[in-house]
Design an enzyme around this catalytic site. Sequence first.
Site, short mmCIF file in Angstrom:
data_model
loop_
_atom_site.label_atom_id
_atom_site.label_comp_id
_atom_site.label_asym_id
_atom_site.label_seq_id
_atom_site.Cartn_x
_atom_site.Cartn_y
_atom_site.Cartn_z
N GLY A 102 38.76 31.47 36.65
CA GLY A 102 37.94 30.31 36.37
C GLY A 102 36.47 30.60 36.12
N ARG A 189 33.21 44.06 38.09
CA ARG A 189 33.99 44.78 39.08
C ARG A 189 34.85 45.83 38.38
NH1 ARG A 189 37.35 40.70 40.53
NH2 ARG A 189 35.95 39.92 42.15
N ASP A 265 46.65 34.77 45.54
CA ASP A 265 45.93 35.07 44.29
C ASP A 265 44.80 36.07 44.53
OD1 ASP A 265 45.11 32.40 45.57
OD2 ASP A 265 43.30 32.91 44.47
#
Length: 485
Positions: A102, A189, A265
């Site tokens: 998101g 990341r 998740d």
Amino acid sequence: MTLAETFNTENHGNPLITLNYEPALESLGNDYYDEVTAAEFPQLTLRWRNDAILPRLGLNPQIVTDEDFITAFGLFQGRKPLLALRYHGYQFGEYNPNLGDGRGFLYGQVRGTDGELYDFGTKGSGRTPYSRGGDGMLTLKGGVREVLAAEALHQLGVRTSRCLTMIETGLGLWRGDEPSPTRSSVMVRMNKSHIRFGTFERLHYFQRSDLIKKLLDHVIEHYYRHLAHESDKYALFYAELVKRVAELVAQWMAAGFCHAVLNTDNMSITGESFDYGPYAFIPTYNPYFTAAYFDYYGRYCYIQQPSICQWNLEMLQVPLRAVIDKADMEAGLAKFSEYCHAEYNSLMLKKLGFEELKTPEAEELLSLTLKFLQESQVGYHQFFYEMARTFSIKWRDEPGLVLSGSDIVPPSGTDANFDNWCVLYHKILNNFDYEQVKIIAQNLTHYNPKTSLLRPTIEEAWEPIVQEDNWQPFYDLVKSIQSRG
């Protein structure tokens, strides 16, 4: 002049853009992702670049400029497609089908000098089809905290993602849990994979067993390559994932780390630790320490982390039954506690200086250590660091000298436990010769670095940024973590 025009946009000269990106996940097809466009930002300032991991990408830090980072990961020039990954997940035990990337996307995948495939995943890079009314942005403090968590855990030996870069974006964000407007950032990341347990759960939700098998084959091909030609590769994959996750959570526990949001998740299919939100390192040994203010019932408290990870692995069995026999997975999961216990004991003994001990001695020492830490509420990190700082070979000869020069002061009522611990530690040391005791001293120093990442330490680095835009305390803290100071 646009912001892009103020930077060099000749992509052929940017080593971050000209890396040999592989379309590994992209090649699976758009059943697994949506192509998205990055947000445009009013002002880009490089705040952090992780030169320590550039050599793993085959890059010399001296030839990669700050401008290269901004062009690649602030302006997002030269890379398409950008992929927002689709997934669902169990959040606090309840299934949520309204998830997905998101506020980030998969920027690209690149092969490291070690031959392994790595993801570059963004956080705070703008809205996607899965933003659910959110702005798709990351607060600057959120970026700072993730950089610190990843570096601290890496130095503590935890299998973790790392932060490649963090760029301030010039936007003011409104957040209910922070003074607003607050500053914003994009963080990139680097880890093995952003495929999550929830990626498989979503495919099961839509009854796409064909896509589950396709994704599982992809995972084995790229992240469990040693299993690719085994006749029972699927069952072996699940068994190894169980072992990886069990060892990971044991690493967290030994490090005194509370992840805070162990939804499915947030569980990586490679068994890596990633996605650091309201995490915390425990200040004292409180088994029920809870890091997230919204975890009202302590579901993800410190001591629950092993059982939650085991539950998450059990939930993953549901979609994987499309490919793997249920009995095989149950046999694999049955070994979770054994793996976790063995790894935790091994790591805790190392924090106490020992590579190995006989089982009765090891269990007695660990039990007495945790009992003292819980009853005394002496700082968890402080206790082990003080052992390393004050250790003397003389502890072997006289129990009264154990921790005698330390700052450990047992509170009233815990003196007996402390004395018992000192006597036991002396007794165990007495089984080693002087050369072996020197190795114990080295182990204590190696496994118990001085710098800890408690919340006050993070705030001490953050407040100068807020008040004066002074980043030096942050850089000093990162340097101290990386140097194990």
